[in-house]
Design an enzyme around this catalytic site. Structure first.
Site, mmCIF file in Angstrom:
data_model
loop_
_atom_site.group_PDB
_atom_site.id
_atom_site.type_symbol
_atom_site.label_atom_id
_atom_site.label_comp_id
_atom_site.label_asym_id
_atom_site.label_seq_id
_atom_site.Cartn_x
_atom_site.Cartn_y
_atom_site.Cartn_z
ATOM 1 N N LYS A 167 -2.864 5.981 -4.087
ATOM 2 C CA LYS A 167 -3.958 6.892 -3.722
ATOM 3 C C LYS A 167 -3.800 8.250 -4.402
ATOM 4 O O LYS A 167 -2.677 8.710 -4.643
ATOM 5 C CB LYS A 167 -3.973 7.094 -2.200
ATOM 6 N N ASP A 169 0.837 -1.202 0.000
ATOM 7 C CA ASP A 169 0.000 0.000 0.000
ATOM 8 C C ASP A 169 0.869 1.247 0.000
ATOM 9 O O ASP A 169 1.610 1.501 0.953
ATOM 10 C CB ASP A 169 -0.875 -0.002 1.261
ATOM 11 N N TYR A 193 3.009 9.858 -0.435
ATOM 12 C CA TYR A 193 4.130 9.289 0.328
ATOM 13 C C TYR A 193 5.484 9.489 -0.376
ATOM 14 O O TYR A 193 6.529 9.199 0.196
ATOM 15 C CB TYR A 193 3.959 7.781 0.579
ATOM 16 N N HIS A 218 -7.694 9.642 -1.350
ATOM 17 C CA HIS A 218 -6.977 9.630 -0.065
ATOM 18 C C HIS A 218 -7.768 10.281 1.080
ATOM 19 O O HIS A 218 -7.638 9.893 2.227
ATOM 20 C CB HIS A 218 -5.611 10.310 -0.242
#
Ligand code: A2P
Length: 287
Positions: A77, A47, A52, A110
């Site tokens: 996401k 994930d 990120y 998200h």
């Protein structure tokens, strides 16, 4: 030989491992190695998220793992800044270019952005298009409350396959888990062992809660394993993050023991309805 994760079936028939591997706050330099280690240990769900800043390293880790791309379920996401129909499609292309994949397994919005929900609906319509075009195998949301789900579902065609939310023994969210299930939506826990309480808040840590520590002693397991097993026994998917090989292994060695109903109830009772992360109703997710 570590046993494989049990599998959950999403509402469009796509299957997904219940136990996956998270890379939130994994720096680019450590992510390739962490993903390879995780896949080598048996994880088959990774994930990530565009927010990120490690999608490229996730893609590299999957490719270098030696396991076929088709055997690893990868999620990414759409970040709030990219919300909207056209911008979501462009952001998806950018994520796929970073990952280096032709198709994605699961694409998630998200955050719900309730104060500009029309952009959330537009993003969802873009996700529906990606699904129809076969560029992604399933689509879902993150951090949606029951009210957000209903608001979305009134305006769109495809029901989200999954809702990824903050969930751990201090934030059990049983009502939300049931609300997801009633709509055919799989619940996935982010920060499943309550890491968010350690890295964002100074509050106590579910891993040191006496009930969890006692159960760990009784089962000959670690506190993290007890909490992760509790999620899985509730039908919740988990994506614990670690960059430490020992803990990556520990977080996947969950399938050679089981918790009793009393054990599960004892963990349920730790609920403080206390969020470590952002409030999903906030205009902008932040700390
Ligand atoms: P590290 O990467 O150094 O292992 P969560 O996924 O619930 O947010 O938890 C992630 C946090 O918990 C990270 O800070 C991670 O640090 C740490 N962590 C991961 N697995 C374990 C474990 N089995 N025991 C203790 N801490 C862990």
């Amino acid at each position: 030989m570590v046993e494989p994760s049990p599998v959950l079936t999403l509402n469009n028939g796509v299957t997904m491992p219940a136990v996956g591997f998270g890379v939130f706050q994994s720096g680019p330099a450590e992510t390739v190695g962490a993903v390879k280690t995780a896949i080598g240990l048996g994880y088959r769900l990774i994930d990530t998220a565009s927010a990120y800043a490690n999608e490229a390293q996730v893609g590299e880790g999957v490719r270098e793992s030696g396991v076929d791309r088709g055997d690893v379920f990868v999620t990414t996401k759409l970040k709030p800044d990219d919300c909207g129909y056209d911008s979501a499609l462009s952001a998806f292309d950018a994520s796929m270019a970073a990952l280096g994949f032709d198709t994605l397994d699961l694409y998630l919005l998200h955050w719900p952005l309730p104060h500009r929900f029309e952009t959330t609906v537009a993003s969802w319509r873009a996700a529906e298009r990606l699904l129809a075009e076969g560029r992604v195998r399933a689509i879902g949301v993150c951090n949606f409350t029951e009210a957000h789900l209903d608001r979305l579902m009134k305006q769109v065609e495809v029901t989200p396959a999954l809702n990824q939310v903050e969930m751990h023994p201090f934030l059990v969210q049983d009502d939300l888990r049931r609300a997801n299930a009633a709509r055919g939506i799989v619940t996935q826990a982010w920060s499943p062992i309550g890491g968010v309480n350690r890295y964002w808040q100074s509050g106590d840590d579910p891993l040191t809660a006496p009930v969890v520590v006692d159960l760990a002693k009784r089962h000959g397991k670690t506190p993290a394993q007890i909490i992760l097993r509790w999620h899985v026994d509730r039908g919740v998917s988990v994506i614990p993050k670690s960059t430490n090989p020992k803990r990556i292994a520990e977080n996947f060695a969950l399938f050679d023991f089981s918790l009793s109903d009393d054990d599960i109830r004892a963990i349920d009772a730790l609920d403080q309805n206390r969020r470590g992360g952002p409030d999903p109703d906030a205009e902008r997710p932040g700390r």
